[in-house]
Design a protein around this motif. Structure first.
Motif, PDB file in Angstrom:
ATOM      1  N   GLY A   1      -1.111 -18.436 -44.577  1.00 35.71           N
ATOM      2  CA  GLY A   1      -1.793 -19.296 -44.765  1.00 35.71           C
ATOM      3  C   GLY A   1      -1.649 -19.849 -46.254  1.00 35.71           C
ATOM      4  O   GLY A   1      -2.275 -21.090 -46.497  1.00 35.71           O
ATOM      5  N   VAL A   2      -0.938 -19.500 -47.051  1.00 32.65           N
ATOM      6  CA  VAL A   2      -0.920 -19.737 -48.519  1.00 32.65           C
ATOM      7  C   VAL A   2       0.640 -19.809 -48.768  1.00 32.65           C
ATOM      8  O   VAL A   2       1.148 -20.782 -49.422  1.00 32.65           O
ATOM      9  CB  VAL A   2      -1.583 -18.784 -49.522  1.00 32.65           C
ATOM     10  CG1 VAL A   2      -1.287 -19.352 -50.905  1.00 32.65           C
ATOM     11  CG2 VAL A   2      -3.051 -18.866 -49.330  1.00 32.65           C
ATOM     12  N   THR A   3       1.412 -18.911 -48.676  1.00 27.52           N
ATOM     13  CA  THR A   3       2.702 -18.654 -49.337  1.00 27.52           C
ATOM     14  C   THR A   3       3.664 -19.644 -48.255  1.00 27.52           C
ATOM     15  O   THR A   3       3.490 -19.513 -46.940  1.00 27.52           O
ATOM     16  CB  THR A   3       3.191 -17.230 -49.219  1.00 27.52           C
ATOM     17  OG1 THR A   3       2.349 -16.350 -49.833  1.00 27.52           O
ATOM     18  CG2 THR A   3       4.733 -17.063 -49.913  1.00 27.52           C
ATOM     19  N   THR A   4       4.725 -20.189 -48.850  1.00 23.54           N
ATOM     20  CA  THR A   4       5.561 -21.103 -48.087  1.00 23.54           C
ATOM     21  C   THR A   4       6.875 -20.414 -48.013  1.00 23.54           C
ATOM     22  O   THR A   4       7.130 -19.321 -48.564  1.00 23.54           O
ATOM     23  CB  THR A   4       5.992 -22.366 -48.719  1.00 23.54           C
ATOM     24  OG1 THR A   4       6.570 -22.174 -50.016  1.00 23.54           O
ATOM     25  CG2 THR A   4       4.582 -22.896 -49.006  1.00 23.54           C
TER      26      THR A   4
ATOM     27  N   ASP B   1       8.508 -20.397 -51.114  1.00 18.61           N
ATOM     28  CA  ASP B   1       7.958 -19.389 -52.398  1.00 18.61           C
ATOM     29  C   ASP B   1       8.971 -18.101 -52.131  1.00 18.61           C
ATOM     30  O   ASP B   1       9.261 -17.303 -53.179  1.00 18.61           O
ATOM     31  CB  ASP B   1       6.490 -19.251 -52.084  1.00 18.61           C
ATOM     32  CG  ASP B   1       5.794 -20.303 -52.657  1.00 18.61           C
ATOM     33  OD1 ASP B   1       6.376 -21.352 -53.295  1.00 18.61           O
ATOM     34  OD2 ASP B   1       4.731 -20.524 -51.900  1.00 18.61           O
TER      35      ASP B   1
ATOM     36  N   GLY C   1       8.081 -23.933 -44.222  1.00 19.59           N
ATOM     37  CA  GLY C   1       6.753 -24.521 -44.503  1.00 19.59           C
ATOM     38  C   GLY C   1       5.967 -23.453 -44.808  1.00 19.59           C
ATOM     39  O   GLY C   1       6.285 -22.245 -44.950  1.00 19.59           O
ATOM     40  N   VAL C   2       4.622 -23.478 -44.807  1.00 20.34           N
ATOM     41  CA  VAL C   2       3.449 -22.510 -44.914  1.00 20.34           C
ATOM     42  C   VAL C   2       3.695 -21.392 -43.903  1.00 20.34           C
ATOM     43  O   VAL C   2       3.374 -21.423 -42.756  1.00 20.34           O
ATOM     44  CB  VAL C   2       2.149 -22.901 -44.968  1.00 20.34           C
ATOM     45  CG1 VAL C   2       1.266 -21.813 -45.166  1.00 20.34           C
ATOM     46  CG2 VAL C   2       2.151 -24.115 -46.095  1.00 20.34           C
TER      47      VAL C   2
ATOM     48  N   GLN D   1       2.304 -18.403 -41.453  1.00 21.12           N
ATOM     49  CA  GLN D   1       1.038 -18.204 -40.708  1.00 21.12           C
ATOM     50  C   GLN D   1       1.265 -16.858 -40.185  1.00 21.12           C
ATOM     51  O   GLN D   1       2.296 -16.247 -39.780  1.00 21.12           O
ATOM     52  CB  GLN D   1       0.516 -19.236 -39.655  1.00 21.12           C
ATOM     53  CG  GLN D   1       0.730 -20.889 -40.620  1.00 21.12           C
ATOM     54  CD  GLN D   1       0.286 -21.721 -39.483  1.00 21.12           C
ATOM     55  OE1 GLN D   1       0.191 -21.459 -38.135  1.00 21.12           O
ATOM     56  NE2 GLN D   1       0.177 -23.001 -39.937  1.00 21.12           N
TER      57      GLN D   1
END
Length: 453
Positions: free
Chosen positions: A234-237, A240, A282-283, A285
């Protein structure tokens, strides 16, 4: 229709897709991190690298020159226009050709090969200086005189239409070479492309001692990246994670040979049977399937690795069985492919046999395996390409030799009920070598999913 199109492209009919039961597969290995592997400082890498080079020059090169029936091999370089093979032939630390650098290899009657330089700045061991100092014109004249004095009948030069790694002699230097040789020597100049490919693809005992360690480090960094130490759902892409991998290798002082990348798959993302690569950025999940592709070079030996991860949902303690089955299908595809490695077979023959057996077992797959060694995409037998699942001219016709390295690369697709029978693409790539009898994964292979909790 899409499935029919894929079958036509492959030239074979497809049976109904089947699942492979998750099971234990040979050479499966879990590597948890890179901290379990020692990293030799740059200064301390010079000795081992030069020892491996001298061993190759002493023992491998004479055999290969005899195999290719070459009396002499010339590797001529200019600073900022170095021959691709140059850095595999010179001692460390070497970062460039100084001015014009000429390497001369001459096969003797007893089978040994002399190694000489015609350079303003001598390289030193393991080369003897046949000439040094003077102007550029004098240097070229000295090279011509040296060749005439040795009187070789077949002189290999690095010119090639089909192999980029063997096309390092520039047009300008080719012209100058002809200027300093008697006219009757021009017909003695032949392409050294086969020698270059054999030199680059062949692995030695010393190299195979260290290679598993190199690959283990690459797999260890992937394990670190595909964990809760790096990923917060929910935060890391995906970017990243890719940058973590790149910066982790930088921290370890290990060069990458391409930018790592990371993608995710999830329900609703298009993944048809004829979609070449499924995945988006993207992010990240929970419930996502992750994929990465990573390559480093250490002790001049390059890796190429792709592995898969699953991000557990809050109510999951393990990945669903259907995903385990999909990975098992990928491992089965690997076994089919590596089982077709037979000395003397061409890459195209291995590809065709693999496709026939995979389809007979109902496996939807694509094979695009390539040689590996001093380059991530090294010369040798091409076994399929992602955008061409038919024969590959020239490179696909190259035969398989013992003691050569490969990135066992490709993918399978399999429907998973948790995604309403949407296909999941399992993209696998592991560094391995062929010892003449079987394929051995240099640091094992992925047979279990990385799990992000």
């Amino acid at each position: 229709m899409k499935r029919l199109t894929l079958a036509i492209l492959a030239g074979l009919a497809l049976p109904a897709l089947t699942a492979v039961q998750a099971t234990e597969f040979d050479q499966g290995r879990v590597i948890e991190n890179a901290t379990d592997f020692s990293i030799v400082p740059h200064r301390e890498r010079i000795g081992p690298e030069n020892s491996m080079l001298t061993d190759r020059l002493d023992n491998l090169l004479p055999a290969l020159m005899a195999e290719q029936d070459l009396d002499m091999w010339l590797v001529i370089n200019r600073e900022k226009a170095e021959d691709p093979v140059y850095f595999t032939l010179v001692p460390q630390p070497t970062f460039a050709a100084r001015r014009t650098t000429m390497l001369v290899f001459h096969r003797q009657a007893d089978g040994s090969v002399t190694r000489e330089t015609v350079n303003t700045y001598p390289l030193g061991g393991p080369y003897d200086a046949a000439w040094q100092g003077g102007s550029l014109d004098e240097q070229w004249q000295a090279l011509g005189e040296l060749i005439v004095a040795k009187n070789p009948q077949r002189i290999g030069i690095n010119v090639s239409r089909d192999w980029s790694v063997a096309d390092g002699l520039t047009q300008g230097m080719h012209a100058r070479l002809l200027e300093v040789l008697p006219s009757e020597f021009e017909s003695r100049l032949v392409s050294a492309e086969n020698l270059v490919v054999r030199w680059i693809e062949q692995r030695t005992e010393q190299e195979l001692e260290v290679y598993p360690h190199v690959v283990g480090i690459a797999r260890g960094v992937i394990s670190e990246a595909f964990s809760s130490r790096v990923i917060t759902p929910g935060v890391t892409t995906t970017d990243d994670v890719a940058w973590y991998i790149r910066e982790r290798f930088s921290e370890l002082e290990l060069p990458i040979w391409f930018m790592p990348y990371v993608t995710y798959q999830r329900p609703g993302i298009t993944c048809e049977e004829d979609t070449p690569f499924c995945g988006e950025s993207g992010v990240i999940q929970r419930g996502d399937v992750l994929h990465t592709d990573v390559g480093i070079c250490y002790f001049k030996l390059c890796t190429d690795t792709q592995e898969m991860a699953y991000v557990l949902r809050a109510d999951e303690d393990d990945i669903p069985e259907s995903f385990k089955s999909a990975l098992a299908t990928g491992n089965r595809w690997q076994d089919i492919l590596t089982g077709e490695f037979v000395t003397g077979r061409t890459g195209n023959e291995i590809l065709a046999a693999t496709q026939e057996k995979a389809r007979a077992e109902g496996i939807l797959s694509s094979t695009y395996t390539h040689p590996l060694g001093f380059f991530g995409h090294a010369p040798g037998p091409t076994i399929g390409m992602w955008d061409n699942q038919g024969p590959t001219p020239i490179q696909g016709d190259w035969p398989l030799y013992a003691n050569t390295g490969y990135a066992i690369e490709g993918y399978i697709k399999q429907a998973v009920p948790e995604w309403d029978n949407q296909l999941v693409q399992v993209k696998l790539e592991q560094s391995a070598y062929f010892n003449g009898e079987r394929v051995i994964y240099l640091a094992g292979r992925q047979t279990q999913w990385h799990l992000v909790r």
